[in-house]
Design a protein around this motif. Structure first.
Motif, PDB file in Angstrom:
ATOM      1  N   ARG A   1       4.186  37.047  19.126  1.00  0.00           N
ATOM      2  CA  ARG A   1       4.861  36.418  20.266  1.00  0.00           C
ATOM      3  C   ARG A   1       6.113  35.666  19.856  1.00  0.00           C
ATOM      4  O   ARG A   1       7.184  35.830  20.461  1.00  0.00           O
ATOM      5  N   ASP A   2       6.029  34.833  18.831  1.00  0.00           N
ATOM      6  CA  ASP A   2       7.191  34.026  18.427  1.00  0.00           C
ATOM      7  C   ASP A   2       8.338  34.912  17.970  1.00  0.00           C
ATOM      8  O   ASP A   2       9.509  34.661  18.295  1.00  0.00           O
ATOM      9  N   GLN A   3       8.049  35.936  17.210  1.00  0.00           N
ATOM     10  CA  GLN A   3       9.092  36.845  16.734  1.00  0.00           C
ATOM     11  C   GLN A   3       9.757  37.568  17.904  1.00  0.00           C
ATOM     12  O   GLN A   3      10.991  37.703  17.949  1.00  0.00           O
ATOM     13  N   ALA A   4       8.950  38.033  18.864  1.00  0.00           N
ATOM     14  CA  ALA A   4       9.497  38.761  20.002  1.00  0.00           C
ATOM     15  C   ALA A   4      10.363  37.856  20.879  1.00  0.00           C
ATOM     16  O   ALA A   4      11.398  38.289  21.393  1.00  0.00           O
ATOM     17  N   LEU A   5       9.956  36.596  21.041  1.00  0.00           N
ATOM     18  CA  LEU A   5      10.769  35.665  21.825  1.00  0.00           C
ATOM     19  C   LEU A   5      12.083  35.348  21.119  1.00  0.00           C
ATOM     20  O   LEU A   5      13.124  35.197  21.768  1.00  0.00           O
ATOM     21  N   ALA A   6      12.048  35.257  19.792  1.00  0.00           N
ATOM     22  CA  ALA A   6      13.249  34.906  19.039  1.00  0.00           C
ATOM     23  C   ALA A   6      14.231  36.061  18.940  1.00  0.00           C
ATOM     24  O   ALA A   6      15.452  35.842  18.874  1.00  0.00           O
ATOM     25  N   ASP A   7      13.754  37.298  18.961  1.00  0.00           N
ATOM     26  CA  ASP A   7      14.635  38.463  18.782  1.00  0.00           C
ATOM     27  C   ASP A   7      14.138  39.628  19.644  1.00  0.00           C
ATOM     28  O   ASP A   7      13.697  40.655  19.123  1.00  0.00           O
ATOM     29  N   PRO A   8      14.205  39.478  20.969  1.00  0.00           N
ATOM     30  CA  PRO A   8      13.634  40.499  21.865  1.00  0.00           C
ATOM     31  C   PRO A   8      14.356  41.834  21.820  1.00  0.00           C
ATOM     32  O   PRO A   8      13.796  42.850  22.245  1.00  0.00           O
ATOM     33  N   ALA A   9      15.580  41.869  21.317  1.00  0.00           N
ATOM     34  CA  ALA A   9      16.313  43.143  21.256  1.00  0.00           C
ATOM     35  C   ALA A   9      15.687  44.104  20.259  1.00  0.00           C
ATOM     36  O   ALA A   9      15.809  45.328  20.416  1.00  0.00           O
ATOM     37  N   TRP A  10      15.001  43.559  19.244  1.00  0.00           N
ATOM     38  CA  TRP A  10      14.473  44.429  18.194  1.00  0.00           C
ATOM     39  C   TRP A  10      12.962  44.405  18.067  1.00  0.00           C
ATOM     40  O   TRP A  10      12.380  45.279  17.408  1.00  0.00           O
ATOM     41  N   TYR A  11      12.317  43.426  18.668  1.00  0.00           N
ATOM     42  CA  TYR A  11      10.877  43.301  18.478  1.00  0.00           C
ATOM     43  C   TYR A  11      10.149  43.187  19.811  1.00  0.00           C
ATOM     44  O   TYR A  11      10.342  42.220  20.553  1.00  0.00           O
ATOM     45  N   VAL A  12       9.331  44.188  20.094  1.00  0.00           N
ATOM     46  CA  VAL A  12       8.446  44.142  21.256  1.00  0.00           C
ATOM     47  C   VAL A  12       7.308  43.168  20.952  1.00  0.00           C
ATOM     48  O   VAL A  12       6.844  43.068  19.811  1.00  0.00           O
ATOM     49  N   HIS A  13       6.865  42.459  21.986  1.00  0.00           N
ATOM     50  CA  HIS A  13       5.705  41.582  21.815  1.00  0.00           C
ATOM     51  C   HIS A  13       4.457  42.457  21.774  1.00  0.00           C
ATOM     52  O   HIS A  13       4.024  43.006  22.788  1.00  0.00           O
ATOM     53  N   LEU A  14       3.888  42.600  20.586  1.00  0.00           N
ATOM     54  CA  LEU A  14       2.733  43.473  20.377  1.00  0.00           C
ATOM     55  C   LEU A  14       1.456  42.668  20.197  1.00  0.00           C
ATOM     56  O   LEU A  14       1.465  41.558  19.659  1.00  0.00           O
ATOM     57  N   ARG A  15       0.370  43.271  20.621  1.00  0.00           N
ATOM     58  CA  ARG A  15      -0.966  42.801  20.258  1.00  0.00           C
ATOM     59  C   ARG A  15      -1.613  43.917  19.442  1.00  0.00           C
ATOM     60  O   ARG A  15      -1.542  45.090  19.815  1.00  0.00           O
ATOM     61  N   LEU A  16      -2.186  43.565  18.304  1.00  0.00           N
ATOM     62  CA  LEU A  16      -2.782  44.557  17.412  1.00  0.00           C
ATOM     63  C   LEU A  16      -4.218  44.145  17.106  1.00  0.00           C
ATOM     64  O   LEU A  16      -4.483  42.995  16.762  1.00  0.00           O
TER      65      LEU A  16
END
Length: 215
Positions: free
Chosen positions: A21-36
């Protein structure tokens, strides 16, 4: 750290649910918010610990996808990871969240993959341990879809929870799709790994005891 202790710690680190979540919020252009989900199975318990892995977008209501089976072994004091595909992925969709279904998974449900084995090295990093799983340089996992060969560069880091719990367990996913003609990456971790943090621990579901697998 002995190889058997590293094996046990790695398996405990992997078992659970992760999200970035934190990574996706910080850089949404390159990282989808994933659950694994990385859920222990009863496969190959005689010499390894094996997980079913699924992922899905955390932002949308969608079924899990990109299913694969990950087998962790301690082979003559060398930790290895090996991936398998599922022969019928739809039959197991969502099984990471349904233990009664997951435990029915059998070796005959798996498909072996070319170049899917990774060597794992462990190293101290501050007050935690990082496990780095890598293929040999220039080696790609291969599989065929509709008669076309697909290539994937596989790699991950598993970061153990620190003894004081100041560092959460994490799964850094470096997987990239590779163009078979140019060998250039086309999808996946094109700008660095997906940094997924553990949000739910499933280590209690591991074969009991995990350490018995590493003798």
């Amino acid at each position: 750290m002995t190889a058997s202790t590293a094996f046990e710690q790695l398996c405990r680190t992997l078992a659970g649910t992760f999200q970035n979540r934190d990574q996706a919020l910080a850089d949404p252009a390159w990282y989808v918010h994933l659950r694994l989900w990385c859920s222990p199975t009863r496969l190959f318990v005689e010499d390894s610990v094996t997980f079913l892995i699924e992922q899905a977008s955390a932002a949308f209501d969608q079924a899990p996808y990109r299913q694969r089976v990950l087998r962790i072994r301690n082979e003559t004091d060398q930790l290895t990871a090996e991936y398998y595909a599922l022969k019928n992925p739809l039959a197991w969709q969502g099984a990471t969240q349904a233990p009664e279904r997951l435990q029915a998974l059998q070796p005959d449900d798996l498909q072996t993959l070319v170049n899917s084995r990774l060597s794992i090295q462990s190293r101290a990093e501050g007050n935690t341990i990082r496990f780095e799983a890598r293929q040999q340089p220039g080696q790609y996992c291969q599989f065929v879809v509709n008669g076309e060969t697909k290539l994937v560069e596989l790699a991950f880091d598993a970061i153990a929870t620190s003894p004081d719990n100041s560092i959460a367990a994490a799964f850094w996913m470096y997987d990239k799709g590779i163009d078979a003609a140019t060998h250039k990456p086309t999808w996946g971790a094109l700008h660095g790994p997906f940094k997924l943090i553990k949000t739910h621990d499933d280590s209690a579901q591991l074969p009991d005891p995990v350490s018995s697998q590493s003798a």
